[in-house]
Design an enzyme around this catalytic site. Structure first.
Site, PDB file in Angstrom:
ATOM      1  N   ARG A 166       0.837  -1.221   0.000  1.00  0.00           N
ATOM      2  CA  ARG A 166       0.000   0.000   0.000  1.00  0.00           C
ATOM      3  C   ARG A 166       0.871   1.270   0.000  1.00  0.00           C
ATOM      4  O   ARG A 166       0.480   2.294   0.562  1.00  0.00           O
ATOM      5  CB  ARG A 166      -0.947   0.037   1.208  1.00  0.00           C
ATOM      6  N   SER A 242     -10.833  -1.550   3.629  1.00  0.00           N
ATOM      7  CA  SER A 242     -10.006  -1.716   4.835  1.00  0.00           C
ATOM      8  C   SER A 242      -9.646  -0.340   5.371  1.00  0.00           C
ATOM      9  O   SER A 242      -9.085   0.477   4.647  1.00  0.00           O
ATOM     10  CB  SER A 242      -8.700  -2.426   4.501  1.00  0.00           C
ATOM     11  N   GLU A 344      -5.180   2.844   6.750  1.00  0.00           N
ATOM     12  CA  GLU A 344      -4.840   2.640   5.349  1.00  0.00           C
ATOM     13  C   GLU A 344      -5.473   3.763   4.525  1.00  0.00           C
ATOM     14  O   GLU A 344      -4.915   4.198   3.524  1.00  0.00           O
ATOM     15  CB  GLU A 344      -5.376   1.279   4.885  1.00  0.00           C
TER      16      GLU A 344
HETATM   17  N1  EPU Z   1      -9.625 -12.171  10.276  1.00  0.00           N
HETATM   18  C1  EPU Z   1     -10.174 -12.233  11.531  1.00  0.00           C
HETATM   19  N2  EPU Z   1     -11.477 -11.880  11.676  1.00  0.00           N
HETATM   20  C2  EPU Z   1     -12.232 -11.491  10.609  1.00  0.00           C
HETATM   21  C3  EPU Z   1     -11.675 -11.437   9.324  1.00  0.00           C
HETATM   22  C4  EPU Z   1     -10.365 -11.786   9.176  1.00  0.00           C
HETATM   23  O1  EPU Z   1      -9.521 -12.578  12.519  1.00  0.00           O
HETATM   24  O2  EPU Z   1     -13.418 -11.192  10.832  1.00  0.00           O
HETATM   25  C5  EPU Z   1      -8.218 -12.599  10.124  1.00  0.00           C
HETATM   26  C6  EPU Z   1      -8.136 -14.043   9.689  1.00  0.00           C
HETATM   27  O3  EPU Z   1      -7.035 -14.631  10.322  1.00  0.00           O
HETATM   28  C7  EPU Z   1      -7.875 -13.952   8.203  1.00  0.00           C
HETATM   29  C8  EPU Z   1      -7.021 -12.708   8.164  1.00  0.00           C
HETATM   30  O4  EPU Z   1      -7.586 -11.833   9.130  1.00  0.00           O
HETATM   31  O5  EPU Z   1      -7.193 -15.052   7.716  1.00  0.00           O
HETATM   32  C9  EPU Z   1      -6.975 -12.040   6.804  1.00  0.00           C
HETATM   33  O6  EPU Z   1      -8.311 -11.691   6.436  1.00  0.00           O
HETATM   34  P1  EPU Z   1      -8.677 -11.317   4.925  1.00  0.00           P
HETATM   35  O7  EPU Z   1      -8.259 -12.396   4.033  1.00  0.00           O
HETATM   36  O8  EPU Z   1     -10.093 -10.884   4.893  1.00  0.00           O
HETATM   37  O9  EPU Z   1      -7.706 -10.121   4.588  1.00  0.00           O
HETATM   38  P2  EPU Z   1      -7.211  -8.854   5.376  1.00  0.00           P
HETATM   39  O10 EPU Z   1      -5.763  -8.999   5.658  1.00  0.00           O
HETATM   40  O11 EPU Z   1      -8.093  -8.554   6.523  1.00  0.00           O
HETATM   41  C10 EPU Z   1      -6.407  -7.659   3.176  1.00  0.00           C
HETATM   42  C11 EPU Z   1      -6.600  -6.345   2.476  1.00  0.00           C
HETATM   43  C12 EPU Z   1      -7.944  -6.333   1.766  1.00  0.00           C
HETATM   44  C13 EPU Z   1      -7.992  -7.475   0.770  1.00  0.00           C
HETATM   45  C14 EPU Z   1      -7.775  -8.794   1.535  1.00  0.00           C
HETATM   46  C15 EPU Z   1      -7.661  -9.980   0.607  1.00  0.00           C
HETATM   47  C16 EPU Z   1      -5.321  -4.769   3.796  1.00  0.00           C
HETATM   48  C17 EPU Z   1      -5.366  -3.595   4.722  1.00  0.00           C
HETATM   49  N3  EPU Z   1      -6.512  -5.263   3.418  1.00  0.00           N
HETATM   50  O12 EPU Z   1      -7.392  -7.729   4.235  1.00  0.00           O
HETATM   51  O13 EPU Z   1      -8.012  -5.124   1.030  1.00  0.00           O
HETATM   52  O14 EPU Z   1      -9.234  -7.527   0.090  1.00  0.00           O
HETATM   53  O15 EPU Z   1      -6.514  -8.721   2.257  1.00  0.00           O
HETATM   54  O16 EPU Z   1      -6.458  -9.914  -0.058  1.00  0.00           O
HETATM   55  O17 EPU Z   1      -4.238  -5.200   3.408  1.00  0.00           O
HETATM   56  C18 EPU Z   1      -8.775  -2.877   1.081  1.00  0.00           C
HETATM   57  O18 EPU Z   1      -7.593  -2.554   1.009  1.00  0.00           O
HETATM   58  O19 EPU Z   1      -9.696  -2.017   1.133  1.00  0.00           O
HETATM   59  C19 EPU Z   1      -9.115  -4.282   1.154  1.00  0.00           C
HETATM   60  C20 EPU Z   1     -10.349  -4.704   1.317  1.00  0.00           C
END
Ligand code: EPU
Length: 348
Positions: A166, A242, A344
């Protein structure tokens, strides 16, 4: 070109914020005439702020200056003869997902994991948007910009943009200097998948019965479905996706979090090792374990399926309500886990 005074600033949070002026331009030449040759610049309230579709911004109040927005369109293949690759030039004002859809329809690989991310092409290249194991930097060939300092058009190779998680030089030392006019993407005609993030591969197998002979359209469809199940639709619930970045912490900080999790019975701490030795812990996990998932505070809230997303829960939230909620979440995560969450979204 369209110039509007005292108008609502487009923002996916759906906040009632106004700009003294909104200027939408349709070509680099128009922008150059306005800003460089100064034809209208004396009339434009200052400061100037460039936005895409306002999908990664939190306005804390009205903006006293001029908001600039590109409406530069166009998706064109560059003359580039290679059996396995294509280079495509896309205007900065093209809606990101329209480009993703176009690429998938041509059978070109590259942006399919980034499907359905709100926003426009210019902002995507500035922010290095990413999802499901792929980032925009993986496909940016070069970025065509108007250099406001030198008053010239420049083409910056993707490898010079300082891309990281990012991050880019556009957001840091180049801030305010370059205006993105178009982005050239290098796409692949042969299969180029990234299916190892989360449940992407399982979802593909469940839907299409295996990954042999996949098309970009099929991967795109699975990603669109996964996103729809986890993230609020911007047309129904206001948000900026996010809200926080996933923190990269030191191994000793991670060990402290793991000890807290064990003592408090929080289960295993999800984490990913980075190449530089730091550890990425999902901000969503930290926020959830502080009890915020599904929380409501007046008109602001935390999305019940993905606590990384702050929402305008009623459609009537004010900037102050979102800011207050963000501060409370940062405080609680710092107090419980000793991790300072960084937004972010860009706070204006
Ligand atoms: N998790 C929880 N609780 C939840 C949801 C997730 O504990 O309710 C934990 C789980 O361990 C899960 C991990 O968080 O495995 C990762 O969750 P997720 O795959 O949903 O991804 P994220 O890291 O929370 C990032 C990006 C998203 C992108 C997803 C998928 C950032 C700040 N966000 O989220 O990007 O869609 O990965 O690649 O890096 C955005 O930037 O607006 C965005 C949505």
């Amino acid at each position: 070109m369209k110039l509007t005074y005292n108008c609502t600033i487009p923002n996916t949070f759906g906040l009632p914020v106004h700009a003294a002026c909104l200027l939408e331009y349709d070509s680099a030449a128009e922008l150059r005439a306005l800003l460089v040759d100064g034809r209208f610049s004396a009339e434009l309230p200052l400061p100037l702020l460039h936005i895409g579709s306002g999908s990664n911004l939190l306005f804390t109040g009205d903006f006293p200056g001029t908001v600039l927005h590109s409406r530069i369109g166009g998706i064109e293949e560059m003359p580039f003869h290679d059996e396995k690759q294509a280079v495509v030039r896309v205007g900065s004002g093209v809606v990101w997902d329209q480009f993703c859809l176009w690429a998938a329809q041509q059978g070109y690989w590259g942006p399919e994991n980034l499907a359905a991310i709100p926003g426009e092409v210019g902002a995507a290249a500035v922010q290095n948007i990413g999802a499901y194991g792929r980032e925009v930097k993986d496909i940016v060939e070069c970025v065509e910009c108007l250099d406001l300092q030198e008053l010239t058009m420049v083409t910056i190779p993707g490898s010079d943009c300082g891309y990281g998680y990012r991050e880019s030089r556009f957001k840091n030392e180049w801030k305010g200097r370059y205006v993105v006019i178009a982005v050239q993407f290098r796409l692949r005609k042969d299969e180029w998948t990234e299916l190892d993030y989360g449940h992407v591969r399982q979802a593909l197998i469940a839907r299409y019965g295996g990954d042999i002979g996949l098309s970009p359209m099929e991967v795109r469809q699975v990603i669109v479905d996964i996103r729809a199940g986890k993230l609020p639709s911007p047309t129904e619930i206001g948000s900026a996706g996010s809200f926080f970045r996933n923190p990269f912490i030191l191994p000793e900080q991670y060990a402290r979090i793991a000890a807290i999790a064990e003592k408090d019975g929080l289960g295993p701490v999800p984490h990913f090792m980075n190449e530089d030795g730091t550890v990425k812990v999902p901000a969503a996990w930290l926020i959830e374990k502080c009890g915020w998932k599904g929380y409501r505070d007046g008109n602001a809230g935390v999305y019940e399926k993905q606590p990384l997303v702050l929402i305008n829960a009623t459609g009537r939230a004010t900037p102050d309500e979102i800011v207050a909620l963000k501060d409370k979440i940062i405080d609680s995560v710092r107090t419980r886990f000793g991790v300072l969450l960084r937004p972010e979204v860009e706070i204006i």
